[in-house]
Design a protein around this motif. Structure first.
Motif, PDB file in Angstrom:
ATOM      1  N   SER A  77       0.830  -1.212   0.000  1.00  0.00           N
ATOM      2  CA  SER A  77       0.000   0.000   0.000  1.00  0.00           C
ATOM      3  C   SER A  77       0.860   1.255   0.000  1.00  0.00           C
ATOM      4  O   SER A  77       0.529   2.248  -0.669  1.00  0.00           O
ATOM      5  N   THR A  78       1.978   1.239   0.729  1.00  0.00           N
ATOM      6  CA  THR A  78       2.887   2.388   0.740  1.00  0.00           C
ATOM      7  C   THR A  78       3.471   2.611  -0.642  1.00  0.00           C
ATOM      8  O   THR A  78       3.530   3.744  -1.142  1.00  0.00           O
ATOM      9  N   PHE A  79       3.891   1.541  -1.285  1.00  0.00           N
ATOM     10  CA  PHE A  79       4.486   1.660  -2.620  1.00  0.00           C
ATOM     11  C   PHE A  79       3.478   2.202  -3.625  1.00  0.00           C
ATOM     12  O   PHE A  79       3.779   3.125  -4.394  1.00  0.00           O
ATOM     13  N   ILE A  80       2.284   1.646  -3.631  1.00  0.00           N
ATOM     14  CA  ILE A  80       1.270   2.098  -4.589  1.00  0.00           C
ATOM     15  C   ILE A  80       0.903   3.560  -4.334  1.00  0.00           C
ATOM     16  O   ILE A  80       0.834   4.372  -5.267  1.00  0.00           O
ATOM     17  N   GLY A  81       0.690   3.904  -3.067  1.00  0.00           N
ATOM     18  CA  GLY A  81       0.289   5.269  -2.753  1.00  0.00           C
ATOM     19  C   GLY A  81       1.333   6.293  -3.151  1.00  0.00           C
ATOM     20  O   GLY A  81       1.012   7.343  -3.718  1.00  0.00           O
ATOM     21  N   ALA A  82       2.613   5.993  -2.864  1.00  0.00           N
ATOM     22  CA  ALA A  82       3.677   6.963  -3.142  1.00  0.00           C
ATOM     23  C   ALA A  82       4.116   6.955  -4.605  1.00  0.00           C
ATOM     24  O   ALA A  82       4.872   7.835  -5.015  1.00  0.00           O
ATOM     25  N   SER A  83       3.647   5.980  -5.380  1.00  0.00           N
ATOM     26  CA  SER A  83       3.972   5.941  -6.811  1.00  0.00           C
ATOM     27  C   SER A  83       2.997   6.761  -7.649  1.00  0.00           C
ATOM     28  O   SER A  83       3.268   7.027  -8.827  1.00  0.00           O
ATOM     29  N   GLN A  84       1.879   7.147  -7.051  1.00  0.00           N
ATOM     30  CA  GLN A  84       0.867   7.883  -7.808  1.00  0.00           C
ATOM     31  C   GLN A  84       1.422   9.211  -8.315  1.00  0.00           C
ATOM     32  O   GLN A  84       2.112   9.935  -7.592  1.00  0.00           O
ATOM     33  N   GLY A  85       1.119   9.526  -9.551  1.00  0.00           N
ATOM     34  CA  GLY A  85       1.570  10.782 -10.152  1.00  0.00           C
ATOM     35  C   GLY A  85       2.947  10.705 -10.786  1.00  0.00           C
ATOM     36  O   GLY A  85       3.426  11.696 -11.342  1.00  0.00           O
ATOM     37  N   LEU A 225      14.055   1.061 -19.456  1.00  0.00           N
ATOM     38  CA  LEU A 225      12.664   1.518 -19.468  1.00  0.00           C
ATOM     39  C   LEU A 225      11.729   0.427 -19.969  1.00  0.00           C
ATOM     40  O   LEU A 225      10.622   0.259 -19.453  1.00  0.00           O
ATOM     41  N   GLU A 226      12.179  -0.313 -20.960  1.00  0.00           N
ATOM     42  CA  GLU A 226      11.374  -1.432 -21.474  1.00  0.00           C
ATOM     43  C   GLU A 226      11.138  -2.469 -20.381  1.00  0.00           C
ATOM     44  O   GLU A 226      10.027  -2.988 -20.210  1.00  0.00           O
ATOM     45  N   ILE A 227      12.184  -2.751 -19.609  1.00  0.00           N
ATOM     46  CA  ILE A 227      12.068  -3.706 -18.501  1.00  0.00           C
ATOM     47  C   ILE A 227      11.111  -3.169 -17.440  1.00  0.00           C
ATOM     48  O   ILE A 227      10.252  -3.902 -16.926  1.00  0.00           O
ATOM     49  N   ALA A 228      11.237  -1.888 -17.102  1.00  0.00           N
ATOM     50  CA  ALA A 228      10.365  -1.282 -16.083  1.00  0.00           C
ATOM     51  C   ALA A 228       8.905  -1.332 -16.519  1.00  0.00           C
ATOM     52  O   ALA A 228       8.004  -1.598 -15.703  1.00  0.00           O
ATOM     53  N   ASN A 229       8.665  -1.098 -17.800  1.00  0.00           N
ATOM     54  CA  ASN A 229       7.286  -1.099 -18.301  1.00  0.00           C
ATOM     55  C   ASN A 229       6.703  -2.503 -18.436  1.00  0.00           C
ATOM     56  O   ASN A 229       5.496  -2.651 -18.627  1.00  0.00           O
ATOM     57  N   SER A 230       7.560  -3.520 -18.326  1.00  0.00           N
ATOM     58  CA  SER A 230       7.075  -4.896 -18.416  1.00  0.00           C
ATOM     59  C   SER A 230       6.509  -5.397 -17.084  1.00  0.00           C
ATOM     60  O   SER A 230       5.957  -6.497 -17.028  1.00  0.00           O
ATOM     61  N   ALA A 231       6.641  -4.611 -16.018  1.00  0.00           N
ATOM     62  CA  ALA A 231       6.156  -5.035 -14.699  1.00  0.00           C
ATOM     63  C   ALA A 231       4.653  -5.264 -14.737  1.00  0.00           C
ATOM     64  O   ALA A 231       3.907  -4.450 -15.277  1.00  0.00           O
ATOM     65  N   PRO A 232       4.179  -6.345 -14.141  1.00  0.00           N
ATOM     66  CA  PRO A 232       2.740  -6.642 -14.168  1.00  0.00           C
ATOM     67  C   PRO A 232       1.959  -5.701 -13.255  1.00  0.00           C
ATOM     68  O   PRO A 232       2.535  -5.087 -12.343  1.00  0.00           O
ATOM     69  N   PRO A 233       0.646  -5.576 -13.469  1.00  0.00           N
ATOM     70  CA  PRO A 233      -0.174  -4.745 -12.563  1.00  0.00           C
ATOM     71  C   PRO A 233      -0.137  -5.306 -11.146  1.00  0.00           C
ATOM     72  O   PRO A 233       0.011  -6.503 -10.933  1.00  0.00           O
ATOM     73  N   LEU A 234      -0.275  -4.402 -10.184  1.00  0.00           N
ATOM     74  CA  LEU A 234      -0.367  -4.802  -8.784  1.00  0.00           C
ATOM     75  C   LEU A 234      -1.825  -4.796  -8.352  1.00  0.00           C
ATOM     76  O   LEU A 234      -2.591  -3.894  -8.728  1.00  0.00           O
ATOM     77  N   SER A 235      -2.196  -5.777  -7.582  1.00  0.00           N
ATOM     78  CA  SER A 235      -3.568  -5.866  -7.077  1.00  0.00           C
ATOM     79  C   SER A 235      -3.639  -5.245  -5.695  1.00  0.00           C
ATOM     80  O   SER A 235      -2.789  -5.501  -4.845  1.00  0.00           O
ATOM     81  N   VAL A 236      -4.663  -4.431  -5.467  1.00  0.00           N
ATOM     82  CA  VAL A 236      -4.844  -3.793  -4.169  1.00  0.00           C
ATOM     83  C   VAL A 236      -6.333  -3.752  -3.854  1.00  0.00           C
ATOM     84  O   VAL A 236      -7.168  -3.585  -4.750  1.00  0.00           O
ATOM     85  N   LYS A 237      -6.657  -3.911  -2.590  1.00  0.00           N
ATOM     86  CA  LYS A 237      -8.048  -3.849  -2.164  1.00  0.00           C
ATOM     87  C   LYS A 237      -8.481  -2.397  -2.033  1.00  0.00           C
ATOM     88  O   LYS A 237      -7.840  -1.622  -1.329  1.00  0.00           O
ATOM     89  N   GLY A 238      -9.569  -2.036  -2.708  1.00  0.00           N
ATOM     90  CA  GLY A 238     -10.103  -0.686  -2.584  1.00  0.00           C
ATOM     91  C   GLY A 238      -9.138   0.343  -3.130  1.00  0.00           C
ATOM     92  O   GLY A 238      -8.333   0.075  -4.003  1.00  0.00           O
ATOM     93  N   SER A 239      -9.216   1.528  -2.548  1.00  0.00           N
ATOM     94  CA  SER A 239      -8.373   2.639  -2.985  1.00  0.00           C
ATOM     95  C   SER A 239      -7.021   2.560  -2.324  1.00  0.00           C
ATOM     96  O   SER A 239      -6.889   2.143  -1.181  1.00  0.00           O
ATOM     97  N   ALA A 240      -5.989   2.990  -3.042  1.00  0.00           N
ATOM     98  CA  ALA A 240      -4.645   3.050  -2.466  1.00  0.00           C
ATOM     99  C   ALA A 240      -4.461   4.273  -1.592  1.00  0.00           C
ATOM    100  O   ALA A 240      -3.482   4.415  -0.888  1.00  0.00           O
ATOM    101  N   GLU A 241      -5.406   5.196  -1.620  1.00  0.00           N
ATOM    102  CA  GLU A 241      -5.300   6.406  -0.813  1.00  0.00           C
ATOM    103  C   GLU A 241      -5.702   6.137   0.628  1.00  0.00           C
ATOM    104  O   GLU A 241      -6.637   5.395   0.905  1.00  0.00           O
ATOM    105  N   GLY A 242      -4.992   6.747   1.558  1.00  0.00           N
ATOM    106  CA  GLY A 242      -5.334   6.591   2.973  1.00  0.00           C
ATOM    107  C   GLY A 242      -6.532   7.453   3.336  1.00  0.00           C
ATOM    108  O   GLY A 242      -6.847   8.436   2.670  1.00  0.00           O
ATOM    109  N   ARG A 243      -7.202   7.080   4.403  1.00  0.00           N
ATOM    110  CA  ARG A 243      -8.344   7.865   4.856  1.00  0.00           C
ATOM    111  C   ARG A 243      -7.828   9.085   5.622  1.00  0.00           C
ATOM    112  O   ARG A 243      -6.863   9.013   6.368  1.00  0.00           O
TER     113      ARG A 243
END
Length: 459
Positions: A77-85, A225-243
């Motif tokens: 959750s920390t990784f997904i949240g801080a990767s936004q933008g 960059l090609e390798i970085a873009n090959s990363a699969p999607p990450l699954s997360v429950k609900g929103s990655a944003e904290g309340r």
């Protein structure tokens, strides 16, 4: 509801410490920024110094990712949240790829993070003085745990372009994505066990431009960059944003050259629980902001002891704050500041605030380094007795108490590799100070309880 989130990402790891992971991460970041990409950087492990470099370069807070301190769910959750933008996220590993809490386990290692986040991994190998042996090392790393998504190697500390070409033509199990020659003139200076604190005097434009240019000349940026873009999607429950709750509590956070070792996750959790963080400088300000609680992190107060000691007005304000029974929480360097005195490595002594009855004495050798588990033995501003959380110690000082009053101690601390416990967690009224850098993802009740204490004693 499960969300699938696509995050281009890459992890820079190595065969061990000193293989150039930080330099490669910074160099790659500068080269990608020059292409117009927004970069987020993360650091595996509990370190504060490398994240300071990454934050300086990106202008965005570098987050720690530590499997032992945080657990899998919080890491993701920390990784997904801080990767936004951002257009790409780069993670720097810690020590060697498989080094963790035990030689027989990947727990707490970079490899564990790589698997949890399914992040394509590039390994830096010190290639000085070798050719075919590079291939043997690369093969061993690749085959050690096939579940770690290793995608390539960087040959660091090479002698020349011809040296790099020799390594590239060897029988390497995965592509060599480039390499760097050794450059003492543009290396980053060190203190204690790591880099010196980041700042414009260390990360000069000249140095950053040098490493950016070197990346563009010596790394296969398009392939990376090609390798970085090959990363699969990450699954997360609900929103990655904290309340985020209504802000009904103000917490003053000491933040300047003397105090800047904080886990960003701790700040995030305080904000989510309704705290407004008000940053102030004990070095430069002589009045406290209007707040309900104080938080002093770690840092290098011993290097600024003279200035801290001479700021009598602020020290008096902090003393009055404590006398009002409003909560004060301090870690490591913060503990030293709240003590009676700091004695530096040269033997000079400087009076401090005196809320904790003891002297912080610096030594030439490391006093403590490593993960710890804390069990509170009595009620504190962090909650009732019996609370457990995890943290990390890294210090060159000892606190010499004026007396061994039993009422001072509130923690039982157990090192990760030991069953023995020591007593610590110095408590005087609503002041709690310790050498432990606590990571509150290990127990989310801690920030809730601290804020509750601050609300209880609001003035």
């Amino acid at each position: 509801m499960i969300q699938e989130i696509k995050i281009p990402r890459i992890l820079i790891s190595g065969t061990g410490s000193g293989t150039g992971k930080t330099t490669i991460t910074i160099a790659l970041t500068k080269a990608l920024q020059a292409r117009g990409l927004k970069v987020s950087i993360f650091k595996c492990g509990p370190d504060y110094l490398d994240p300071g470099y990454h934050s300086f370069v990106t202008g965005k807070t570098c987050q720690n990712l530590d499997g032992w301190l945080m657990g899998k769910e919080s890491v993701i959750s920390t990784f997904i949240g801080a990767s936004q933008g951002s257009d790409i996220s780069i993670i720097e590993g810690v020590m060697g790829l498989f080094d963790g809490h035990s030689p027989n386990s990947e727990a707490g290692s970079t490899a564990e993070i790589a698997k949890w986040l399914q992040v394509p991994t590039i390994i830096s190998i010190d290639a000085s003085g070798m050719a075919a042996t590079f291939s043997a090392i690369a093969s061993g790393i690749k085959n050690y745990d096939p579940q770690v998504p290793i995608r390539g190697f960087v040959a660091n500390f090479i002698g020349s372009k011809n040296h790099l070409s020799i390594i590239e033509t060897a029988s390497i199990p995965l592509p060599v994505l480039g390499g760097f020659p050794k450059s003492n003139d543009y290396s980053f200076p060190e203190r204690h066990l790591g880099l010196r604190t980041a700042g414009p005097d260390i990360l000069t434009e000249e140095k950053l431009s040098f490493w950016q240019n070197l990346s563009e000349q010596w790394l296969d940026l398009d392939r990376i960059l090609e390798i970085a873009n090959s990363a699969p999607p990450l699954s997360v429950k609900g929103s990655a944003e904290g309340r985020i709750r209504t802000k009904d509590c103000r917490i003053g956070v000491a933040y300047d050259e003397a105090f800047h070792f904080y886990y960003e996750e701790n700040f995030k959790k305080l904000r989510e629980e309704g705290a407004e963080l008000v940053f102030f400088s004990p070095l430069k300000e002589n009045k406290l902001p209007k707040v309900d609680g104080l938080y002093f992190g770690g840092g290098y107060p011993e290097l600024f002891a003279d200035n801290l000691s001479n700021n009598k007005d602020l020290m008096q304000e902090i003393g009055n704050f404590a006398a009002s029974e409003r909560p004060i929480y301090a870690e490591c360097g913060g503990l030293m500041y709240l003590s009676s005195e700091i004695k530096n490595i040269e033997g000079q002594s400087f009076p401090m605030i005196g809320l904790i009855p003891g002297k912080a004495i610096m030594g030439p050798k490391l006093k403590s380094l490593g993960y710890v588990e804390v069990h509170t033995e009595k009620r504190t501003i962090l909650g009732e007795a019996g609370i457990r959380f995890r943290g990390h110690q890294f210090r060159y000082s000892d606190l010499i108490l004026e007396n061994e009053d039993e009422s001072l101690f509130s923690y039982h601390i157990r090192k990760r590799k030991s069953e023995q416990t020591t007593r610590e967690g110095y408590t005087v009224s609503n002041v709690l100070a310790s050498y432990v850098h606590a990571h509150w993802a290990s127990n989310p009740e801690i920030p809730k309880n601290f804020i509750t204490s601050c609300r209880r004693f609001k003035v």
